[in-house]
Design a protein around this motif. Sequence first.
Motif, mmCIF file in Angstrom:
data_model
loop_
_atom_site.group_PDB
_atom_site.id
_atom_site.type_symbol
_atom_site.label_atom_id
_atom_site.label_comp_id
_atom_site.label_asym_id
_atom_site.label_seq_id
_atom_site.Cartn_x
_atom_site.Cartn_y
_atom_site.Cartn_z
ATOM 1 N N PHE A 72 52.155 38.692 36.827
ATOM 2 C CA PHE A 72 52.647 38.500 35.675
ATOM 3 C C PHE A 72 51.621 37.766 34.649
ATOM 4 C CE2 PHE A 72 56.207 37.998 38.600
ATOM 5 C CZ PHE A 72 57.059 38.937 38.072
ATOM 6 N N GLY A 73 50.644 37.537 35.089
ATOM 7 C CA GLY A 73 49.594 36.936 34.197
ATOM 8 C C GLY A 73 49.386 35.536 34.449
ATOM 9 N N ARG A 74 48.151 34.989 33.519
ATOM 10 C CA ARG A 74 47.625 33.730 33.690
ATOM 11 C C ARG A 74 48.569 32.820 32.808
ATOM 12 N NH1 ARG A 74 45.345 37.295 37.175
ATOM 13 N NH2 ARG A 74 43.123 37.566 37.135
ATOM 14 N N LYS A 75 48.798 33.328 31.573
ATOM 15 C CA LYS A 75 49.794 32.610 30.610
ATOM 16 C C LYS A 75 51.268 32.483 31.322
ATOM 17 C CE LYS A 75 51.446 32.950 25.935
ATOM 18 N NZ LYS A 75 50.930 31.659 25.668
ATOM 19 N N ALA A 214 41.854 38.394 28.766
ATOM 20 C CA ALA A 214 41.622 39.941 28.178
ATOM 21 C C ALA A 214 41.165 40.623 29.458
ATOM 22 C CB ALA A 214 40.431 39.972 27.284
ATOM 23 N N GLU A 215 40.870 40.203 30.371
ATOM 24 C CA GLU A 215 40.451 41.007 31.772
ATOM 25 C C GLU A 215 41.625 41.324 32.375
ATOM 26 O OE1 GLU A 215 37.213 40.999 35.432
ATOM 27 O OE2 GLU A 215 37.047 39.639 33.809
ATOM 28 N N PHE A 216 42.448 40.502 32.505
ATOM 29 C CA PHE A 216 43.909 40.520 33.173
ATOM 30 C C PHE A 216 44.501 41.500 32.396
ATOM 31 C CE2 PHE A 216 48.538 39.868 33.085
ATOM 32 C CZ PHE A 216 48.915 40.028 34.472
ATOM 33 N N THR A 217 44.712 41.503 30.970
ATOM 34 C CA THR A 217 45.342 42.584 30.316
ATOM 35 C C THR A 217 44.706 43.971 30.567
ATOM 36 O OG1 THR A 217 45.741 40.917 28.555
ATOM 37 C CG2 THR A 217 46.117 43.127 27.954
ATOM 38 N N LYS A 220 45.573 45.360 34.153
ATOM 39 C CA LYS A 220 47.062 45.806 34.250
ATOM 40 C C LYS A 220 47.282 46.876 33.325
ATOM 41 C CE LYS A 220 49.818 43.978 36.111
ATOM 42 N NZ LYS A 220 50.030 44.315 37.701
ATOM 43 N N ALA A 221 46.488 47.092 32.339
ATOM 44 C CA ALA A 221 46.843 48.500 31.456
ATOM 45 C C ALA A 221 46.517 49.688 32.196
ATOM 46 C CB ALA A 221 45.884 48.519 30.240
ATOM 47 N N GLN A 222 45.424 49.506 33.223
ATOM 48 C CA GLN A 222 44.790 50.468 34.112
ATOM 49 C C GLN A 222 45.490 50.804 35.278
ATOM 50 O OE1 GLN A 222 40.556 50.097 34.201
ATOM 51 N NE2 GLN A 222 40.516 50.076 31.854
ATOM 52 N N SER A 360 36.428 32.593 41.898
ATOM 53 C CA SER A 360 36.704 33.555 40.850
ATOM 54 C C SER A 360 35.935 34.810 40.723
ATOM 55 C CB SER A 360 36.934 32.650 39.626
ATOM 56 O OG SER A 360 35.788 31.974 39.437
ATOM 57 N N GLU A 361 34.570 34.619 41.179
ATOM 58 C CA GLU A 361 33.682 35.699 41.144
ATOM 59 C C GLU A 361 33.906 36.754 42.036
ATOM 60 O OE1 GLU A 361 29.875 33.212 39.023
ATOM 61 O OE2 GLU A 361 30.166 33.427 41.027
ATOM 62 N N LEU A 362 33.941 36.549 43.078
ATOM 63 C CA LEU A 362 33.823 37.640 44.231
ATOM 64 C C LEU A 362 34.766 38.324 44.542
ATOM 65 C CD1 LEU A 362 32.043 35.065 46.878
ATOM 66 C CD2 LEU A 362 31.122 36.859 45.055
ATOM 67 N N PHE A 363 36.041 38.446 43.928
ATOM 68 C CA PHE A 363 37.206 39.220 43.900
ATOM 69 C C PHE A 363 37.305 39.861 42.716
ATOM 70 C CE2 PHE A 363 37.718 35.641 46.750
ATOM 71 C CZ PHE A 363 37.974 36.198 47.956
ATOM 72 N N PRO A 364 38.090 41.194 42.708
ATOM 73 C CA PRO A 364 38.395 42.062 41.430
ATOM 74 C C PRO A 364 39.645 41.342 40.907
ATOM 75 C CG PRO A 364 39.154 43.192 43.556
ATOM 76 C CD PRO A 364 38.167 42.018 43.926
ATOM 77 N N ALA A 365 39.819 41.710 39.704
ATOM 78 C CA ALA A 365 40.701 40.875 38.871
ATOM 79 C C ALA A 365 42.122 41.177 39.335
ATOM 80 C CB ALA A 365 40.586 41.631 37.367
ATOM 81 N N LYS A 366 42.359 42.235 39.911
ATOM 82 C CA LYS A 366 43.665 42.831 40.413
ATOM 83 C C LYS A 366 44.462 41.793 41.715
ATOM 84 C CE LYS A 366 43.246 46.730 41.824
ATOM 85 N NZ LYS A 366 43.613 48.336 42.370
ATOM 86 N N PHE A 367 43.344 41.261 42.442
ATOM 87 C CA PHE A 367 43.925 40.202 43.257
ATOM 88 C C PHE A 367 42.988 38.950 43.411
ATOM 89 C CE2 PHE A 367 41.796 43.377 46.141
ATOM 90 C CZ PHE A 367 40.650 42.507 46.509
ATOM 91 N N ARG A 368 42.520 38.899 42.209
ATOM 92 C CA ARG A 368 41.616 37.546 41.912
ATOM 93 C C ARG A 368 42.191 36.196 42.092
ATOM 94 N NH1 ARG A 368 38.450 38.460 37.236
ATOM 95 N NH2 ARG A 368 37.085 39.518 38.567
ATOM 96 N N ALA A 369 43.302 35.972 41.663
ATOM 97 C CA ALA A 369 44.040 34.716 41.809
ATOM 98 C C ALA A 369 44.736 34.738 42.972
ATOM 99 C CB ALA A 369 44.951 34.446 40.429
#
Length: 443
Positions: A72-75, A214-217, A220-222, A360-369
Motif C-alpha cells: 500500500f505504500g510507505r505513506k 517516487a521509487e515505490f510509485t 507499482k506502476a510497472q 534498504s539497499e540490497l533488496f528490490p523495491a517490490k519487497f524491500r520493506a
Amino acid sequence: MAKSGSLKSTLAVSLNNYLDAGAIVAGASGVTLWQNYLGLSEMHLGWLNALSANALGAAIGAIIGGFLADKFGRKFIFTYNLLVYMTGVLIILLSVNFPMLLAGFLITGISVGIGVPASWTYISESSEVNNRGRNICISQMSWGVGPMCILLFGMLFAPGGYLYGPVESLAHGILGADAAQAAVEVFSSRVVFATLFIVAFIAWNLQRQLEESAEFTATKAQDKSGIVDNIKLLFTNRIAVKTVAFLAAIYLTWNLVASVMGFFMPHIYETAGGLSNEDANMLSCISWVFVVVTTLIISFIVDKVAHRFFYVFGLAAALTAWILIIGGGVSTIGGIWLFTILWGVNNGSSVQIFYALWGSELFPAKFRAGAQGLMFFIVRGLSAVWGLVFTFIYGDNGEGFTVAAYCMIALLLTSLIVGLIGIPNTRGKSLDQITRERYGDTC
C-alpha cells in the motif's frame, strides 16, 4: 527529490527512531518504579521486555508493516501507524495493574515494528546516491537523541530529581494526600511516557504530509504483484535468501546485546553497580550523548570512506567495553564510566546503522520493506526469548553478571566475523544499479 527535500523528509521520518528507542528506554528508566508500585518480579520485568518495542511487540509489527508498506505504500504506514503508538502509550500512562502495563508495552511495540521497515526504506528511496549513508546516520542520531532525552527526563522527574516536586504534587492531586509512596513515585515514569505521546502526535502530523516514495510509485506502476507474490519471490530467490541470512545474522548477534542493554542498562547499574535510580539514568543518558556525537561525526564521512572501517570500529569499541568491565567490575565507578563511554561509541557506529543501510539497499523495491520486516521479526522475536533467558543468567541481584558478560562478548565477536565476511560494496551506487547488479532482470 532535491537535497533539502531529502533532508527534510529524513528528519520527519527519523522521529520514528526517537519513538522506537524512546519507548524502550522510557520503560527501562522507570522499570524499578513500576516494579515497586505493582510488586513485580524479575520474571514480570522479563515479560515486559519480551513483549515491548525492544523485542516481540516490534517483531510482530515489523512482519506486518513491512509487507503492508510494499503493498500500500510507505505513506500509508506514516498516515495511520502512529495513532496505534499513541494508543499504546496512553494505556501505559493509565496503567494500574500488570496486565494493563503489559498491554500498553505490547501495543506500543507493535507500532514501533510496523514503522521501522517503512522508515528505513523511505529514507533510502528518498536519498541521493551520495548522501544515503548520511541520511541513515541522521536517522540513527534520532535513535540516540530519543534515549538521551528520555533518560534526562527520567533523571529530572525521578524521586530525588530536580523536577520531582511538581510530579509529586500532581500525583497527590490525583491520588489524594494519603496515597502510597510507590504509587506517587511511579508518576515520574508516567510523565516520561507523556512526553513520548506528545512527540508521537507531532511526528504523525509531519509524516502524513509527506509525498509517497517516487521509487515505490514507479515500481507499482510497472508491477502489480500482491503481498503473497512478493513473499514467494523473497523466499525463492537465491540472492534474496542469502541476503536475509547475512543481514539477520549480523543484526541478531549485535541486537541480542543491544536489546538487553537498552532495557536493562539502568537496572544493571542499580543492582550490580549499586547506584541510585537517578544516577543510573544519568550514566545511561551520558552514554547516549556519546552515541549522538559519534554518529554525527560519522554522518559527514560515511559516504566517502569504506563502510568496513566504521563497522569494525563500532564492534571493537563494544568488545573492549565488555572485556574491560569484566576485568574492572561494575562495582568500581571508573569501570562503570569507561564502559558507559565505550558502549556509547559502539552505538554511534553500530551494526544497526549498516543493517538499516544495507537492508534498504540490497533488496528490490517490490519487497524491500517486506524483507526488512521479515529480518526485524526474526531479530526482535529472538531478542524476546533472549530477554527472558537473560533474567535467569543475570539473577535477581546481578550475581550472574560475569557469565552474562561472556555471552555478550561471544555474540559481538560473531557479528564482527560474519560482517567482515559479507560486507557488500554499495557505496556510491544508486538503488537501481545495486538491484540490477544483484538480481539482473529477475526482480
